[in-house]
Motif scaffolding. Structure first.
Motif, PDB file in Angstrom:
ATOM      1  N   GLY A  31       0.773  -0.956  -0.322  1.00  0.00           N
ATOM      2  CA  GLY A  31       0.374  -0.060   0.083  1.00  0.00           C
ATOM      3  C   GLY A  31       0.714   0.956   0.226  1.00  0.00           C
ATOM      4  O   GLY A  31       0.473   2.920   0.390  1.00  0.00           O
ATOM      5  N   LYS A  32       1.953   0.938  -0.789  1.00  0.00           N
ATOM      6  CA  LYS A  32       3.277   2.230  -0.511  1.00  0.00           C
ATOM      7  C   LYS A  32       2.326   4.061  -1.115  1.00  0.00           C
ATOM      8  O   LYS A  32       2.523   4.950  -0.650  1.00  0.00           O
ATOM      9  CB  LYS A  32       4.296   1.662  -1.351  1.00  0.00           C
ATOM     10  N   SER A  33       1.438   2.877  -2.832  1.00  0.00           N
ATOM     11  CA  SER A  33       1.229   4.328  -3.228  1.00  0.00           C
ATOM     12  C   SER A  33       0.146   4.916  -2.813  1.00  0.00           C
ATOM     13  O   SER A  33       0.040   6.066  -2.459  1.00  0.00           O
ATOM     14  CB  SER A  33       0.917   3.689  -4.883  1.00  0.00           C
ATOM     15  N   LYS A  34      -1.132   3.880  -2.068  1.00  0.00           N
ATOM     16  CA  LYS A  34      -1.952   4.760  -1.183  1.00  0.00           C
ATOM     17  C   LYS A  34      -2.151   5.440  -0.371  1.00  0.00           C
ATOM     18  O   LYS A  34      -2.588   6.631  -0.227  1.00  0.00           O
ATOM     19  CB  LYS A  34      -2.856   3.100  -0.586  1.00  0.00           C
ATOM     20  N   LEU A  35      -0.272   5.081   0.316  1.00  0.00           N
ATOM     21  CA  LEU A  35       0.103   6.325   1.854  1.00  0.00           C
ATOM     22  C   LEU A  35      -0.045   7.676   1.402  1.00  0.00           C
ATOM     23  O   LEU A  35       0.145   8.350   1.612  1.00  0.00           O
ATOM     24  CB  LEU A  35       0.461   5.342   2.699  1.00  0.00           C
ATOM     25  N   ALA A  36       1.627   7.475   0.123  1.00  0.00           N
ATOM     26  CA  ALA A  36       1.801   8.598  -0.581  1.00  0.00           C
ATOM     27  C   ALA A  36       0.658   9.469  -1.500  1.00  0.00           C
ATOM     28  O   ALA A  36       0.386  10.907  -0.485  1.00  0.00           O
ATOM     29  CB  ALA A  36       2.709   8.072  -1.596  1.00  0.00           C
TER      30      ALA A  36
END
Length: 373
Positions: A31-36
């Motif tokens: 979920g890196k892109s989601k958090l970013a």
């Protein structure tokens, strides 16, 4: 360029826009892109993708690029701008494009958010580790690297290359396994191109002011690094589901189209080892047998090859996730040097309470870093 970047950073910090850099690490599927995107929307941030496959145009599904809708939520950079037939885009090229973007964001009082991805791309931003444009990036690439020359060396085989390296740079040879053909070939290239042994170059790098055993000093003071991690059973299940979602989104159609447009001719002209450029993407080589199956193959055989490719993709994705986590542990958590910045871990094993267990803590950490001490 670096002086201007330093001035922009100083002005930014004076205005209270800190930290100077946010980096979101984690295995694929965490979920890196989601958090970013969520951080960027709330804190005037812009996202720089640090993914060596996402820089290329094409294969949007298999490289897991953010959608056009997601890109509208928060500005994104370094995605889909390199021609898919280019095989010479290196970490140095990435660094030289990313740093001016960060400088521009600082001048506009925006928060740069690096999302990765590719380990050595992230390192090129965090550390002053690339002393020369010809220096190795740690993955066998560099601006002065000739892929053709390296390929010629690699044909000699690991043991022979290791013997040659031991004669001219015994210290470097002692650090590399005789069968690590690519890295041995690169070390020989460093000597040829720069005139000094690779081991000496690395030693000079470590002796920079502010450096330690991990490499050069940090490029930016006080970066905020988040590491999204999950228990393996949960992560594996998520990665299996991700592959199924990719298939539903048209993965096989994407691969077939890309194969017909770019790969068929390459196979006919010079062969294909899936070691360079976008063709390294996890998922493309796993379906090689399926994509190259002739019309003489029965439908049953083609179905078996497709199933084989799907299973290979799932296994390769899981291996890559473990490799990414191993890098975080080795680079930041195990006996970190003085130049290793702190890492804030966020457990994403259970994403049913994402806002409370991931987003809220991340925003609280960022808020605390923005306040004067």
């Amino acid at each position: 360029m670096m002086a201007a970047a330093s001035l922009a950073l100083q002005n930014t910090l004076k205005k209270g826009v800190v930290p100077p850099l946010v980096v979101i690490l984690g295995a694929t599927g965490t979920g890196k892109s989601k958090l970013a995107i969520e951080i960027g929307r709330r804190m005037q941030g812009e996202i720089i993708s640090a993914d060596s496959m996402q820089v290329y145009r094409g294969l949007d599904i298999i490289t897991n690029k953010v959608t056009a809708e997601e890109q509208e939520l928060c500005p994104h950079h370094m995605i889909s701008f390199v021609d898919p037939l280019v095989s010479s885009f290196t970490v140095v090229d990435f660094r030289n494009r990313a740093l001016p973007l960060i400088e521009d964001m600082h001048q506009r009082e925006k928060m740069p958010i690096i999302v990765g991805g590719t380990n050595y791309y992230i390192e090129s931003i965090l550390w002053k580790v690339l002393l020369d444009t010809k220096q190795d990036d740690g993955q066998g690439n560099g601006a002065g690297d000739s892929p053709r020359r390296r390929a010629e060396l690699e044909k000699l085989g690991g043991p022979e290359l290791h013997r040659r390296l031991a004669e001219v740079d015994p210290d470097m040879a002692s650090m590399l396994h005789p069968h690590n053909t690519r890295k041995i070939a690169r070390s020989l290239q460093v000597l040829q191109e720069m005139g000094i042994p690779h081991s000496r170059l690395l030693q000079e790098q470590r002796e920079q002011e502010g450096a330690d055993g991990l490499g050069g000093p940090l490029r930016f003071d006080g970066p905020c690094i988040f590491w999204l991690h999950a228990e393996l059973p949960a992560l594996d299940a998520r990665l299996e589901e991700r592959v199924e979602d990719m298939l539903s989104a048209g993965l096989l159609e994407e691969l077939k189209d890309f194969h017909e447009r770019y790969n068929e001719q390459k196979l006919q002209d010079s062969g294909q080892d899936y070691q360079h450029g976008i063709f390294q993407s996890i998922g493309f080589k796993e379906f090689h047998e399926y994509l190259t199956a002739g019309t003489d193959r029965s439908e049953e055989e083609r179905q078996k090859l497709m199933s084989k490719g799907i299973e290979a993709l799932k296994q390769a994705t899981k291996r890559y996730a473990r490799k990414q986590n191993k890098w975080v542990r080795n680079r930041f958590l195990k006996r970190p040097g003085s130049s290793a910045p702190p890492v804030y871990g966020l457990d994403v094993t259970d994403v049913s309470h994402w806002d409370e267990t991931v987003l809220a803590p991340a925003l609280q950490i960022l808020d605390s870093l923005r306040k004067p001490t």
